[in-house]
Design a protein around this motif. Structure first.
Motif, mmCIF file in Angstrom:
data_model
loop_
_atom_site.group_PDB
_atom_site.id
_atom_site.type_symbol
_atom_site.label_atom_id
_atom_site.label_comp_id
_atom_site.label_asym_id
_atom_site.label_seq_id
_atom_site.Cartn_x
_atom_site.Cartn_y
_atom_site.Cartn_z
ATOM 1 N N UNK A 87 0.958 -1.237 0.057
ATOM 2 C CA UNK A 87 -0.023 0.040 -0.224
ATOM 3 C C UNK A 87 0.959 1.280 -0.080
ATOM 4 N N UNK A 88 0.617 2.151 -0.670
ATOM 5 C CA UNK A 88 1.003 3.447 -0.823
ATOM 6 C C UNK A 88 0.069 4.407 -0.126
ATOM 7 N N UNK A 89 0.010 4.672 0.777
ATOM 8 C CA UNK A 89 -1.120 5.632 1.503
ATOM 9 C C UNK A 89 -0.436 6.838 2.117
ATOM 10 N N UNK A 90 -1.204 7.942 1.578
ATOM 11 C CA UNK A 90 -0.995 9.296 1.833
ATOM 12 C C UNK A 90 -1.943 10.220 2.781
ATOM 13 N N UNK A 91 -1.491 10.739 3.660
ATOM 14 C CA UNK A 91 -2.724 11.472 4.412
ATOM 15 C C UNK A 91 -2.240 12.905 4.164
ATOM 16 N N UNK A 92 -3.057 13.780 3.619
ATOM 17 C CA UNK A 92 -2.841 15.023 3.630
ATOM 18 C C UNK A 92 -1.552 15.414 2.644
ATOM 19 N N UNK A 93 -1.137 14.659 1.973
ATOM 20 C CA UNK A 93 -0.034 15.100 1.032
ATOM 21 C C UNK A 93 1.316 14.431 1.452
ATOM 22 N N UNK A 95 3.476 10.828 3.149
ATOM 23 C CA UNK A 95 3.418 9.554 3.157
ATOM 24 C C UNK A 95 2.904 8.990 4.651
ATOM 25 N N UNK A 96 2.026 8.099 4.974
ATOM 26 C CA UNK A 96 1.493 7.660 6.061
ATOM 27 C C UNK A 96 2.670 6.858 6.786
ATOM 28 N N UNK A 97 2.599 6.771 8.104
ATOM 29 C CA UNK A 97 3.724 5.973 8.867
ATOM 30 C C UNK A 97 3.396 4.596 8.431
ATOM 31 N N UNK A 98 4.432 3.823 8.807
ATOM 32 C CA UNK A 98 4.396 2.454 8.543
ATOM 33 C C UNK A 98 3.287 1.717 9.380
ATOM 34 N N UNK A 99 3.269 2.349 10.834
ATOM 35 C CA UNK A 99 2.388 1.697 11.591
ATOM 36 C C UNK A 99 0.769 1.707 11.147
ATOM 37 N N UNK A 100 0.245 2.901 10.427
ATOM 38 C CA UNK A 100 -0.653 3.092 9.708
ATOM 39 C C UNK A 100 -1.130 2.391 8.642
ATOM 40 N N UNK A 101 -0.106 2.248 7.874
ATOM 41 C CA UNK A 101 -0.133 1.397 6.821
ATOM 42 C C UNK A 101 -0.410 -0.291 7.256
ATOM 43 N N UNK A 102 0.149 -0.700 8.235
ATOM 44 C CA UNK A 102 0.158 -1.839 8.772
ATOM 45 C C UNK A 102 -1.313 -1.889 9.225
ATOM 46 N N UNK A 275 -0.516 0.285 -4.775
ATOM 47 C CA UNK A 275 -1.199 0.690 -3.753
ATOM 48 C C UNK A 275 -2.211 1.609 -3.780
ATOM 49 N N UNK A 276 -2.537 2.564 -2.828
ATOM 50 C CA UNK A 276 -3.744 3.505 -2.855
ATOM 51 C C UNK A 276 -3.405 4.600 -2.219
ATOM 52 N N UNK A 277 -4.040 5.939 -2.503
ATOM 53 C CA UNK A 277 -3.967 7.061 -2.125
ATOM 54 C C UNK A 277 -5.287 7.334 -1.236
ATOM 55 N N UNK A 278 -5.123 7.684 0.052
ATOM 56 C CA UNK A 278 -6.130 7.755 1.034
ATOM 57 C C UNK A 278 -6.011 9.084 1.681
ATOM 58 N N UNK A 279 -7.068 9.760 1.754
ATOM 59 C CA UNK A 279 -6.953 10.992 2.481
ATOM 60 C C UNK A 279 -8.068 10.957 3.594
ATOM 61 N N UNK A 280 -7.193 10.821 5.024
ATOM 62 C CA UNK A 280 -7.875 10.415 6.069
ATOM 63 C C UNK A 280 -8.435 11.780 6.622
ATOM 64 N N UNK A 281 -8.129 13.020 6.228
ATOM 65 C CA UNK A 281 -8.535 14.135 6.704
ATOM 66 C C UNK A 281 -9.978 14.495 5.777
ATOM 67 N N UNK A 282 -10.144 13.735 4.873
ATOM 68 C CA UNK A 282 -11.312 14.168 4.116
ATOM 69 C C UNK A 282 -11.944 12.854 3.626
ATOM 70 N N UNK A 331 -0.954 12.674 -3.553
ATOM 71 C CA UNK A 331 0.111 11.532 -3.269
ATOM 72 C C UNK A 331 1.800 12.299 -3.571
ATOM 73 N N UNK A 332 1.675 12.881 -4.504
ATOM 74 C CA UNK A 332 3.110 13.504 -4.898
ATOM 75 C C UNK A 332 3.751 14.918 -4.709
ATOM 76 N N UNK A 333 2.702 15.562 -4.620
ATOM 77 C CA UNK A 333 2.847 16.943 -4.799
ATOM 78 C C UNK A 333 2.380 17.684 -6.031
ATOM 79 N N UNK A 334 2.128 18.971 -5.789
ATOM 80 C CA UNK A 334 1.360 19.586 -7.107
ATOM 81 C C UNK A 334 2.246 19.703 -8.265
ATOM 82 N N UNK A 335 3.497 19.766 -8.179
ATOM 83 C CA UNK A 335 4.548 19.750 -9.305
ATOM 84 C C UNK A 335 4.302 18.545 -10.442
#
Length: 415
Positions: A87-93, A95-102, A275-282, A331-335
């Motif tokens: 999983x490639x999980x991001x929150x608010x732009x 990378x999520x901590x490994x514990x969150x991914x697990x 993986x997946x991009x997940x926004x936990x803030x929205x 996931x990777x920034x506006x650029x």
């Protein structure tokens, strides 16, 4: 157009396998395909992006028992050993901590475990009855279920799922699974751009009408997607048995689409990742699947399934690109938006020769699949992924069903 012992309708994985078996047995046969190409939902596009891209099937599912693994080895097609848990999980732009991914991975595993246990216990209920109470990972769990089944959890049978066999890994094919399927069928005669519009099985012989003329056969192998049959894309005289038509509706194909973004170069710092991009803030923003740098190529691929996939498939190219770019930026920034060179989209759900992704039985209707293995009037034999009990929704399931259909059809035309 002549007379044949056996006519195969459809040159997807099932129809090709049936044709190859009939060819090896030296039988009188013809393979008819509505498209101008073979492969059906296994199609590798090499032109649009300038590199191989599987518009449909791309995984060697259940690789340890998948006949296409052996076929790939024999034909020199390389594949990668991937893990669904990457999983490639991001929150608010970020990378999520490994514990969150697990935590997400474990929650998904628990949900699928409950679904499997229910089916193994003989319960034929909806996946959604077993997923558990809503939580922060529910949108992600629903999305991954959609990727697996092409349906929403409310539309999938636990009993059907329990009968599915999936062991030995999921391996994408470097040169394309569609290219592998086509290469395996090299040398098989297929009559392209010849849709069958009517199957008249009222007489001693089966009569097939096409825009190129009429032909007859003693037996027909019907290897077309189940949603095409539901939509009456082929007429039958007389009509197919009501119980069989009901079974088609019981095991429909959902939606499975893709958006591929060609970049100016691979995403730095990441290997071949799924993986997946997940926004936990929205929570209102759906998770967005990403297949990153496949085989080191400058690609980002998103798999869109179920009702979310249906919504996305209906969008214009500009609107779909906008959604994809927002997920990319998250996931990777506006650029990263400026690095997109080209886009490819699939439209399997609106393609008249397909009309969907792959099949799954509705809750309470898992046993309907068994009807697909029974010949109709001793003259029509079904084939396709929807006909496979242990390997439905897969290319190898379709392939094996085609071989089985050929064996059945040959038995029916024996003197």
């Amino acid at each position: 157009m002549g007379h044949y012992d056996i006519a195969v309708i459809g040159a997807g994985a099932a129809g090709l396998a049936a044709g190859l078996r009939l060819q090896s047995a030296g039988k009188s046969f013809i393979v008819l395909e509505a498209r101008d190409r073979i492969g059906g939902r296994a199609f590798t596009d090499t032109a649009t992006l300038g590199l191989p891209f599987d518009c449909g099937a791309h995984w060697l599912h259940a690789a340890a028992q998948n006949p296409f693994t052996t076929i790939a080895d024999r034909l020199g097609f390389r594949y990668a050993r991937m893990a669904w848990s990457d999983y490639l999980i991001h929150t608010a732009g970020a990378p999520a901590p490994n514990a969150l991914i697990e935590d997400a991975s474990m929650e998904f595993g628990r949900a699928m475990g409950r679904i499997a246990e229910a089916g193994q216990a003989g319960l034929d209920v909806a996946f959604s009855d077993c997923v558990g109470p809503a939580g922060r990972w529910t949108p992600l769990i629903r999305q991954i279920i959609g990727q697996i089944t092409s349906h929403d959890p409310e539309d999938c049978s636990t009993r059907d799922y329990a009968r599915y066999e999936d062991g030995g890994g999921d391996y994408p094919v470097e040169a394309g699974f569609g290219a592998l399927v086509a290469s395996n069928a090299a040398g098989l005669p297929v009559t392209l751009s010849t849709p069958v519009t009517l199957i008249d099985w009222s007489g001693r012989l089966v009569r097939l009408e096409t825009p190129r003329g009429t032909l007859t056969a003693r037996t027909v192998i019907l290897a077309v997607p189940v949603n095409v049959l539901i939509a009456e894309g082929i007429r039958f005289a007389p009509a197919l048995p009501a119980a069989l038509i009901e079974a088609f509706h019981d095991c429909p194909m959902g939606v499975s689409e893709k958006i591929a973004l060609l970049l100016d170069g691979p995403v730095e710092g990441l290997g071949h990742l799924y993986g997946d991009v997940v926004d936990l803030s929205e929570q209102a923003r759906p998770p967005f699947n990403l297949h990153v740098n496949p085989f080191g190529r400058p690609l980002l691929v998103s798999h869109l399934a179920g009702s979310w996939g249906r919504e996305m498939e209906k969008l214009s190219d500009a609107a779909a690109m906008a959604v994809a770019l927002e997920a990319l930026a998250e996931a990777f920034g506006a650029s990263m938006k400026k690095r997109v060179v080209r886009m490819l989209r699939t439209h399997w759900a609106s393609d008249p020769h397909t009309l969907g992704g792959y099949s799954h039985a509705k809750p309470g209707r898992a046993d309907s699949r068994f009807l697909f293995s029974e010949p109709v009037g001793e003259r029509i034999v079904l084939a396709g992924e929807h006909c496979s009990i242990p390997f439905y929704s897969t290319v190898h399931g379709a392939h094996l069903s085609g071989i089985a259909a050929a064996e059945t059809a040959m038995g029916l035309v024996r003197p």
